[in-house]
Design a protein around this motif. Sequence first.
Motif, PDB file in Angstrom:
ATOM      1  N   GLY A 191       0.814  -1.202   0.000  1.00 33.34           N
ATOM      2  CA  GLY A 191       0.000   0.000   0.000  1.00 33.34           C
ATOM      3  C   GLY A 191       0.849   1.253   0.000  1.00 33.34           C
ATOM      4  N   LYS A 192       0.219   2.365   0.271  1.00 31.48           N
ATOM      5  CA  LYS A 192       0.911   3.639   0.337  1.00 31.48           C
ATOM      6  C   LYS A 192       1.864   3.639   1.524  1.00 31.48           C
ATOM      7  CE  LYS A 192      -0.035   8.611   0.399  1.00 31.48           C
ATOM      8  NZ  LYS A 192      -1.108   9.657   0.466  1.00 31.48           N
ATOM      9  N   PRO A 193       3.112   4.078   1.356  1.00 29.15           N
ATOM     10  CA  PRO A 193       4.057   4.074   2.484  1.00 29.15           C
ATOM     11  C   PRO A 193       3.553   4.900   3.660  1.00 29.15           C
ATOM     12  CG  PRO A 193       5.210   4.411   0.410  1.00 29.15           C
ATOM     13  CD  PRO A 193       3.754   4.496   0.097  1.00 29.15           C
ATOM     14  N   SER A 194       3.781   4.381   4.876  1.00 31.73           N
ATOM     15  CA  SER A 194       3.359   5.077   6.096  1.00 31.73           C
ATOM     16  C   SER A 194       4.147   6.371   6.266  1.00 31.73           C
ATOM     17  CB  SER A 194       3.566   4.181   7.313  1.00 31.73           C
ATOM     18  OG  SER A 194       2.823   2.990   7.198  1.00 31.73           O
ATOM     19  N   VAL A 195       3.486   7.359   6.865  1.00 27.06           N
ATOM     20  CA  VAL A 195       4.102   8.655   7.150  1.00 27.06           C
ATOM     21  C   VAL A 195       4.237   8.807   8.658  1.00 27.06           C
ATOM     22  CG1 VAL A 195       3.879  11.165   6.928  1.00 27.06           C
ATOM     23  CG2 VAL A 195       3.171   9.672   5.045  1.00 27.06           C
ATOM     24  N   PHE A 196       5.387   9.274   9.113  1.00 24.18           N
ATOM     25  CA  PHE A 196       5.671   9.449  10.539  1.00 24.18           C
ATOM     26  C   PHE A 196       6.037  10.910  10.802  1.00 24.18           C
ATOM     27  CE2 PHE A 196       6.932   5.239   9.103  1.00 24.18           C
ATOM     28  CZ  PHE A 196       6.219   4.414   9.961  1.00 24.18           C
ATOM     29  N   PHE A 197       5.499  11.449  11.884  1.00 28.45           N
ATOM     30  CA  PHE A 197       5.758  12.839  12.256  1.00 28.45           C
ATOM     31  C   PHE A 197       6.635  12.888  13.505  1.00 28.45           C
ATOM     32  CE2 PHE A 197       1.903  13.086   9.753  1.00 28.45           C
ATOM     33  CZ  PHE A 197       2.111  14.217   8.978  1.00 28.45           C
ATOM     34  N   THR A 198       7.487  13.898  13.563  1.00 23.40           N
ATOM     35  CA  THR A 198       8.297  14.117  14.757  1.00 23.40           C
ATOM     36  C   THR A 198       7.395  14.558  15.909  1.00 23.40           C
ATOM     37  OG1 THR A 198       8.719  16.388  14.040  1.00 23.40           O
ATOM     38  CG2 THR A 198      10.346  14.707  13.428  1.00 23.40           C
ATOM     39  N   ALA A 199       7.952  14.547  17.129  1.00 19.71           N
ATOM     40  CA  ALA A 199       7.155  14.866  18.312  1.00 19.71           C
ATOM     41  C   ALA A 199       6.551  16.260  18.236  1.00 19.71           C
ATOM     42  CB  ALA A 199       8.014  14.721  19.570  1.00 19.71           C
ATOM     43  N   PHE A 208      10.067   3.447   3.395  1.00 18.91           N
ATOM     44  CA  PHE A 208      10.446   3.175   2.016  1.00 18.91           C
ATOM     45  C   PHE A 208       9.400   2.291   1.320  1.00 18.91           C
ATOM     46  CE2 PHE A 208      15.235   3.605   3.159  1.00 18.91           C
ATOM     47  CZ  PHE A 208      15.068   4.979   3.255  1.00 18.91           C
ATOM     48  N   MET A 209       8.765   1.441   2.118  1.00 21.11           N
ATOM     49  CA  MET A 209       7.802   0.495   1.551  1.00 21.11           C
ATOM     50  C   MET A 209       6.895   0.016   2.676  1.00 21.11           C
ATOM     51  SD  MET A 209       8.705  -2.989  -0.579  1.00 21.11           S
ATOM     52  CE  MET A 209       7.449  -3.939  -1.429  1.00 21.11           C
ATOM     53  N   THR A 210       5.625  -0.179   2.391  1.00 22.86           N
ATOM     54  CA  THR A 210       4.663  -0.633   3.405  1.00 22.86           C
ATOM     55  C   THR A 210       3.745  -1.682   2.805  1.00 22.86           C
ATOM     56  OG1 THR A 210       4.659   1.489   4.594  1.00 22.86           O
ATOM     57  CG2 THR A 210       2.747   0.065   4.900  1.00 22.86           C
ATOM     58  N   TRP A 211       3.531  -2.765   3.555  1.00 25.54           N
ATOM     59  CA  TRP A 211       2.490  -3.721   3.173  1.00 25.54           C
ATOM     60  C   TRP A 211       1.698  -4.118   4.414  1.00 25.54           C
ATOM     61  CZ3 TRP A 211       7.711  -5.176   2.527  1.00 25.54           C
ATOM     62  CH2 TRP A 211       8.195  -6.157   3.399  1.00 25.54           C
ATOM     63  N   LYS A 212       0.460  -4.533   4.178  1.00 23.25           N
ATOM     64  CA  LYS A 212      -0.460  -4.850   5.271  1.00 23.25           C
ATOM     65  C   LYS A 212      -1.056  -6.241   5.091  1.00 23.25           C
ATOM     66  CE  LYS A 212      -1.902  -0.086   6.283  1.00 23.25           C
ATOM     67  NZ  LYS A 212      -3.048   0.847   6.394  1.00 23.25           N
ATOM     68  N   VAL A 213      -1.357  -6.849   6.251  1.00 25.20           N
ATOM     69  CA  VAL A 213      -2.021  -8.151   6.298  1.00 25.20           C
ATOM     70  C   VAL A 213      -3.207  -8.013   7.254  1.00 25.20           C
ATOM     71  CG1 VAL A 213      -1.797 -10.583   6.914  1.00 25.20           C
ATOM     72  CG2 VAL A 213       0.139  -9.373   5.875  1.00 25.20           C
ATOM     73  N   THR A 214      -4.364  -8.499   6.854  1.00 26.39           N
ATOM     74  CA  THR A 214      -5.560  -8.427   7.687  1.00 26.39           C
ATOM     75  C   THR A 214      -5.941  -9.819   8.170  1.00 26.39           C
ATOM     76  OG1 THR A 214      -6.363  -6.497   6.483  1.00 26.39           O
ATOM     77  CG2 THR A 214      -7.971  -7.700   7.789  1.00 26.39           C
ATOM     78  N   CYS A 215      -6.172  -9.942   9.489  1.00 27.27           N
ATOM     79  CA  CYS A 215      -6.552 -11.218  10.102  1.00 27.27           C
ATOM     80  C   CYS A 215      -7.925 -11.070  10.744  1.00 27.27           C
ATOM     81  CB  CYS A 215      -5.526 -11.649  11.148  1.00 27.27           C
ATOM     82  SG  CYS A 215      -3.843 -11.840  10.511  1.00 27.27           S
ATOM     83  N   THR A 216      -8.821 -12.006  10.462  1.00 32.90           N
ATOM     84  CA  THR A 216     -10.166 -11.990  11.038  1.00 32.90           C
ATOM     85  C   THR A 216     -10.390 -13.258  11.848  1.00 32.90           C
ATOM     86  OG1 THR A 216     -11.010 -12.897   8.952  1.00 32.90           O
ATOM     87  CG2 THR A 216     -11.167 -10.514   9.267  1.00 32.90           C
ATOM     88  N   TYR A 217     -11.357 -13.188  12.763  1.00 30.48           N
ATOM     89  CA  TYR A 217     -11.559 -14.259  13.746  1.00 30.48           C
ATOM     90  C   TYR A 217     -12.894 -14.963  13.541  1.00 30.48           C
ATOM     91  CZ  TYR A 217     -11.771 -16.611  18.296  1.00 30.48           C
ATOM     92  OH  TYR A 217     -11.856 -17.547  19.299  1.00 30.48           O
ATOM     93  N   SER A 218     -12.905 -16.262  13.791  1.00 26.80           N
ATOM     94  CA  SER A 218     -14.138 -17.047  13.800  1.00 26.80           C
ATOM     95  C   SER A 218     -14.069 -18.047  14.943  1.00 26.80           C
ATOM     96  CB  SER A 218     -14.336 -17.789  12.475  1.00 26.80           C
ATOM     97  OG  SER A 218     -15.409 -18.720  12.584  1.00 26.80           O
ATOM     98  N   GLN A 219     -15.105 -18.044  15.790  1.00 27.03           N
ATOM     99  CA  GLN A 219     -15.148 -19.006  16.886  1.00 27.03           C
ATOM    100  C   GLN A 219     -15.255 -20.439  16.373  1.00 27.03           C
ATOM    101  OE1 GLN A 219     -14.681 -18.549  20.131  1.00 27.03           O
ATOM    102  NE2 GLN A 219     -14.842 -20.757  20.396  1.00 27.03           N
ATOM    103  N   PHE A 220     -15.877 -20.612  15.200  1.00 24.63           N
ATOM    104  CA  PHE A 220     -16.036 -21.958  14.647  1.00 24.63           C
ATOM    105  C   PHE A 220     -14.698 -22.543  14.222  1.00 24.63           C
ATOM    106  CE2 PHE A 220     -20.045 -19.707  13.896  1.00 24.63           C
ATOM    107  CZ  PHE A 220     -20.905 -20.535  14.578  1.00 24.63           C
ATOM    108  N   LEU A 221     -13.764 -21.681  13.820  1.00 26.10           N
ATOM    109  CA  LEU A 221     -12.429 -22.159  13.496  1.00 26.10           C
ATOM    110  C   LEU A 221     -11.589 -22.370  14.746  1.00 26.10           C
ATOM    111  CD1 LEU A 221     -11.569 -19.875  10.436  1.00 26.10           C
ATOM    112  CD2 LEU A 221     -12.405 -22.222  10.406  1.00 26.10           C
TER     113      LEU A 221
END
Length: 379
Positions: A191-199, A208-221
Motif C-alpha cells: 500500500g501507500k508508504p506510512s508517514v511518521f511525524f516528529t514529536a 520506504f515500503m509498506t504492506w499490510k495483512v488483515t486477520c479476522t476471527y471465527s469461533q467456529f475455526l
Amino acid sequence: MATGGRRVTCCCAAVLLAAALLLSAPEATEAYDSLDPNGNITIKWDVMHWTPDGYVAVVTMHNYEQFRHIGAPGWRLGWTWAEQEVIWSMAGAQATEQGDCSRFKGNIPHSCKKDPVVVDLLPGTPYNMQIANCCKGGVMSTFTQDPANAASSFQLSVGLAGTTTEAVKLPKNFTLRNPGPGYTCGRAIVGKPSVFFTADGRRATRAFMTWKVTCTYSQFLAQKVPSCCVSLSSSYNSTAVNCPTCSCGCPNPNGTDCVKKGSPHLGSATGGPGKWSGQPLVECTWHMCPVRINWHVKQNYRDYWRVKITITNFNFRMNYTEWNLVVQHPNFDNITQLFGLNYKPLTPFGGGISKQTFAPFFKKKIKNEHSSLLSLSLM
C-alpha cells in the motif's frame, strides 16, 4: 423473560450469547464474527531503511476488534519467507526458534527458519531491547476498550533479501494465534508508504515500503466444541441450576480428557516448557466446559427486573484477565443500574437494529474454580 430451570449452551470463549443466533458460514474462506463483522487485526510492515543485504522493518499489529482482546500468554505471529531470508536481529520481540544456521560463519542470525514464529517480549525487558508499543507479554486490548494498549510493535533486520522496493519479496502464509487458533490471515498487500511525524509535528518522514495483512476471527475455526455453557435460573429455583450434561463434550470413561480438582498430576499437566497447546485443560465436571455462566433473575417486577451473572472458570490452563462478556438482549437499551462492571453497547450492524448487543468490559482476573459476580437492573 422466562424463568425457572431452562438452560442453553453457547459456543464462546468467555463470550455469552444469551439469545439464539442463526448463523451461516460465509462462502469465503476468511473467518467471520457475526457480532463484530468488521473487526480485524491489521498487521503493518514498514521498511524503514536498507541494509547491505536486506532491510530493517517495523511491524505493528493494531487490534480493530470491538471486544475480543488478546490475553496471556499473548499473541504468536508466524509467516513463511518467499526466498532464503533470515532474521539478523530483533527488538521488541523474538523468534521462538533459531533454526539451522550452520551455513553461517562468525555472525549468526537471530533466526534462520523458513517459517519463523515471533512472540512479544515480557515486561521488564532491558531498554536496549525495546521499541515503542512492545514488551507487554503479547497482551493486546482493543481500540474500543483501551486505545493506548491496542497496538503491539517489534523491529527486525532481514537479511538475504532485496534491497530495493522492486526486489523485496513479500512474506506469505501469515498466521496469528491469540494464543489459540481462530484467526485467518489474508495475503500481504502493498500500500501507500506510512508517514511518521516528529514529536513537535514539524517534520514528516515516510517508510520506504509498506504492506499490510488483515486477520479476522471465527469461533467456529477456534474450537470444534463449545467452550462455555450457560444456565438460566430465577429466584424460584430451590437449588443452583447447572449446565446440561455433556454441554461441551462428554467425559472420557478413562478420565484422560480432564483432571480432577486436587489431583497430584495437575502441576505436571499445566506447567513447564511446551505444555501450552492453546487447548483448555478442564476440570472433570458433568458439563466439561472451560467456563460456566449462570444468568439468574433475582427480581422480576412490573417496572424493572434484576439479573445476577456468575462466571466460573474450570480451565486449569487459563486465568482469564481483562476478559469480556458479550450478551445480546432486546432490553439492553433500558439498563438502569450496573454493579461490578463497566459496559458499552455494541451495534455491529448499525444503529437501526432494535436489539442491542451488550458488552461489559472488565479489569478483573478469574482463576481456576473462582467465580466473578456482577449484577444489572433493566426496565
